[in-house]
Design an enzyme around this catalytic site. Structure first.
Site, short mmCIF file in Angstrom:
data_model
loop_
_atom_site.label_atom_id
_atom_site.label_comp_id
_atom_site.label_asym_id
_atom_site.label_seq_id
_atom_site.Cartn_x
_atom_site.Cartn_y
_atom_site.Cartn_z
N LYS A 84 1.63 -1.40 11.23
CA LYS A 84 1.56 -0.04 11.78
C LYS A 84 2.37 0.88 10.87
O LYS A 84 3.57 0.64 10.62
CB LYS A 84 2.13 -0.06 13.19
CG LYS A 84 1.50 0.92 14.14
CD LYS A 84 1.95 0.60 15.56
CE LYS A 84 1.43 1.61 16.55
NZ LYS A 84 1.99 1.40 17.89
O1 G3P Z 1 0.90 3.27 21.28
C1 G3P Z 1 1.76 4.37 21.26
C2 G3P Z 1 2.40 4.49 22.58
O2 G3P Z 1 3.27 3.43 22.80
C3 G3P Z 1 3.08 5.76 22.85
O3 G3P Z 1 3.06 5.89 24.22
O4 G3P Z 1 3.79 6.72 26.39
O5 G3P Z 1 5.42 6.59 24.48
O6 G3P Z 1 3.62 8.30 24.48
P1 G3P Z 1 4.03 6.95 24.94
#
Ligand code: G3P
Length: 224
Positions: A84
């Site tokens: 990633k």
């Molecule tokens: O895959 C990316 C994700 O983990 C981000 O999620 O909820 O932290 O915006 P969030």
């Protein structure tokens, strides 16, 4: 549509795998912090041993040489590892090089269609548009998914659209309608996908009726 789980928690990953729903896992430094532990590389290998599918592990360097060095280490951990890489100029340059070497990448922190176009041109395996974080700032995350799906279809890019930052089941539904290749879903949302109050109510009634049926049958058998 492929389902990835967006977590580094081994218990959640094992549960989702046991349900037969998992096509892969995405992690990031914040999810690693949440999961705890001190052996990042060992943790990624353990995840790979639990799931049959791609496991995204994120680099933390932001310069080309640093990203490349970390990417080589991560890719060597296990054949299921996808590296990633953040959507910054040095990251795009690294994705181009890694793609030439046959190392698969997930280009993360995508918030615009131009970023997604650049990632596809660089040869990213996956592009991760962050739906929820756009919604958080009153911008439609789903419109971005639709735009990227359309742009990639227009030119036949092989880069897969991985809807990330999913916050609720409607994000999964809309991503599927838009034609996203993958949704990476937190464990709690994955469980919500199966829930419906009418299912619970219907099952409750069926079981109550079944109990009454059995009671009546026992009475009738006792009488005969
Ligand atoms: O895959 C990316 C994700 O983990 C981000 O999620 O909820 O932290 O915006 P969030």
């Amino acid at each position: 549509m492929k389902f990835f789980i967006d977590t580094a928690d081994l218990t959640e990953i094992r549960d989702a795998q046991a349900m037969g729903l998992l096509d892969g896992v995405t992690t990031n430094p914040s999810l690693m912090k949440k999961a705890g532990g001190s052996d990042f590389h060992g943790h990624i290998v353990r995840i790979c041993e639990i799931v049959d599918g791609d496991v995204s592990a994120e680099v933390t360097a932001t310069d080309y040489d640093g990203i490349m060095a970390e990417a080589h280490t991560l890719a060597a951990l296990h054949e299921q590892v996808v590296v990633k890489v953040p959507l910054i100029p040095e990251g795009i340059r690294a994705i181009r090089s890694l793609s030439s070497e046959g190392i698969r990448t997930n280009c993360t922190l995508c918030f615009s269609p131009t970023q997604a176009l650049v990632a596809a041109k660089a040869g990213a395996t996956y592009i991760s548009p962050f739906v929820g974080r756009l919604d958080d700032i009153s911008t439609s995350g789903m419109e971005l998914i639709e735009q990227i799906v359309q742009i990639y279809a227009n030119y036949g890019y092989a880069t897969q659209v991985l809807a990330a930052s999913i916050r609720h089941p409607l994000h999964v539904v809309e991503s599927a309608l838009a034609g996203a290749d993958v949704a990476t879903i937190p464990y709690s949302v994955l469980m919500q996908l199966m829930k419906h109050p009418l299912t619970d109510l219907g099952l409750e009634r069926f079981l109550a009726d079944w109990a009454q049926y059995q009671q009546a049958a026992a009475t009738s058998n006792g009488a005969s």
